[in-house]
Design an enzyme around this catalytic site. Structure first.
Site, short mmCIF file in Angstrom:
data_model
loop_
_atom_site.label_atom_id
_atom_site.label_comp_id
_atom_site.label_asym_id
_atom_site.label_seq_id
_atom_site.Cartn_x
_atom_site.Cartn_y
_atom_site.Cartn_z
N LYS A 182 0.84 -1.21 0.00
CA LYS A 182 0.00 0.00 0.00
C LYS A 182 0.88 1.27 0.00
O LYS A 182 2.10 1.19 0.00
CB LYS A 182 -0.94 -0.03 1.21
CG LYS A 182 -1.99 -1.14 1.10
CD LYS A 182 -2.89 -0.93 -0.10
CE LYS A 182 -4.04 -1.91 -0.22
NZ LYS A 182 -3.67 -3.25 -0.67
C1 LIG Z 1 -9.60 -2.16 -1.80
C2 LIG Z 1 -9.09 -2.99 -0.69
N1 LIG Z 1 -9.85 -3.18 0.40
C3 LIG Z 1 -9.41 -3.92 1.44
C4 LIG Z 1 -8.19 -4.52 1.43
C5 LIG Z 1 -7.76 -5.37 2.57
O1 LIG Z 1 -6.66 -4.83 3.22
P1 LIG Z 1 -5.85 -5.68 4.30
O2 LIG Z 1 -4.95 -6.61 3.57
O3 LIG Z 1 -5.10 -4.63 5.07
O4 LIG Z 1 -6.85 -6.39 5.14
C6 LIG Z 1 -7.35 -4.36 0.33
C7 LIG Z 1 -6.02 -4.99 0.29
O5 LIG Z 1 -5.45 -5.28 -0.71
C8 LIG Z 1 -7.82 -3.57 -0.77
O6 LIG Z 1 -7.06 -3.39 -1.85
#
Ligand SMILES: Cc1ncc(COP(=O)(O)O)c(C=O)c1O
Length: 375
Positions: A182
């Site tokens: 990210k």
């Molecule tokens: C749009 C979106 N929402 C939620 C997530 C979930 O994030 P996490 O891996 O921190 O749970 C991601 C992760 O890639 C994402 O790209």
């Protein structure tokens, strides 16, 4: 790979910050988590930031804070990572998929959202695809008219803004991801932001089993605790928070680097008619988190394979969620989502990427298109 899709920027400062946390002897949720929350809330201008161990956890907590359950419906995009949708299902509520607006705007289509609202609809989840702001004005107006909640999956959104307000602060709740790829990272990690005092207090309890006091509170003098309601273990720890603080301090510099690369890509790629660069309606200020392109002519997968042969790693954001096994029973009609998902892919973009690497990717694309045309 000559050009990897992504490499996180991890510096000596990051290493020193995590080492200092380790040496402090306090490695679970403690003073660094509190400091990270303060710094994040200050950056976004929100009243509260609640650190958790993933964006998925933040999304789940958002749905729990809204007291969602069986019989409730939540309108979600399908062109997103599965977590946006799974987190609705965690509560027993039903995700209802809305289409994206079209090939120039890969965020939720407000008209389709309005058409999907029923007496059971409780919330709409806006996901700022690739860091490009959704049409929050239209979505907020629809939600206000129907008395439903608008909240944000801002996993891609850190650094973007709309009408001068940071993405993630435009709805009732904003959920951020600090996964390794990210805009900034804590390895795994997430943040829930809100201006609502009750939501924040409840989110703090829910992230730690429903406890009214945690280890750091007891260190500060609290005696014992109650389990106010059944919660989860969604806590962030001080090692991750130390990394988060260090990364957040550098976030602007990392974003400037990504923006520079993005502009270089745009200059070079705008001449190639076989691909379409997403313009996303050019609403607000994009976070410039990803660089997806739409293949207008030719086969997306063949193009990705040829790029891989030249050492360029690419990715797909995303296979549409409504076509995954748990969701594919009632296949909704989402023509724009299906077209974009089938024909788009994302090019390498990361803060330490060099100009020559951008040029290498663009040259490779131009060469492949010229070869295909000549064949
Ligand atoms: C749009 C979106 N929402 C939620 C997530 C979930 O994030 P996490 O891996 O921190 O749970 C991601 C992760 O890639 C994402 O790209």
């Amino acid at each position: 790979m000559r050009v990897p899709f992504f490499t996180p920027e991890l510096t000596d400062d990051d290493v020193a910050a995590v080492s200092a946390a380790l040496r402090s002897g306090w490695i679970t949720a403690g003073p660094r988590v509190e400091a990270f929350e303060c710094a994040f809330a200050e950056r976004l201008g929100t009243r509260h930031a609640v650190a958790v161990n993933s964006c998925t956890a933040a999304l789940h907590l958002a749905n729990v804070l809204l007291n969602l359950g069986p019989g409730d419906e939540v309108i979600v995009p399908s062109l997103t990572f599965a977590a946006t949708v799974n987190a609705v299902r965690f509560t027993g509520a039903t995700p209802v998929f809305a289409d994206i607006t079209g090939p120039d705007d890969w965020c939720l289509d407000p008209c389709h959202v309005a058409a999907l609202i029923t007496p059971r609809t409780r919330a709409v989840v806006a996901m700022h695809y690739a860091g490009h702001p959704c049409d929050m004005t239209a979505l907020a107006e629809i939600c206000a008219r129907h008395g439903i909640v608008l909240y944000e999956d801002a996993a891609h959104g850190l650094g973007g803004s709309l009408d001068g307000l940071p993405l993630g602060t435009l709805g009732m709740i904003g959920c951020f991801s600090f996964f390794s790829n990210k805009g900034m990272t804590t390895a795994e990690g997430g943040m829930l932001v809100t201006d609502d005092d009750d939501f924040a207090a409840r989110a703090r309890r829910l992230r730690s089993h429903g406890q009214t006091a945690t280890a750091i509170d007891r260190e500060k003098g609290a005696r014992g605790y109650e389990i106010a309601e059944i919660g989860f273990n969604y806590r962030m720890d001080d090692l991750r928070a130390a990394l988060g603080l260090s990364q957040l301090a550098r976030f602007n510099a990392m974003q400037i680097a990504r923006r520079h690369l993005m502009r270089r890509y745009e200059e070079r790629l705008s001449a190639l008619r076989q691909i379409r660069l997403p313009h996303y309606g050019r609403r607000g200020v994009a976070a410039d988190y990803l660089l997806p392109v739409l293949v207008e002519r030719g086969d997306r997968d063949a193009l990705r394979a040829r790029l891989a042969d030249t050492g360029v790693q690419t990715s797909v954001h995303y296979p549409p969620v409504h076509l995954f096994a748990p969701y594919r029973q009632d296949r909704p009609s989402l023509p724009h989502t299906e077209r974009v998902a089938a024909q788009s892919f994302s090019l390498p973009l990361f803060p330490t990427m060099r100009d020559e690497q951008v040029d290498y990717v663009c040259d490779a694309l131009a060469r492949i298109f010229a070869e295909v045309q000549a064949a």
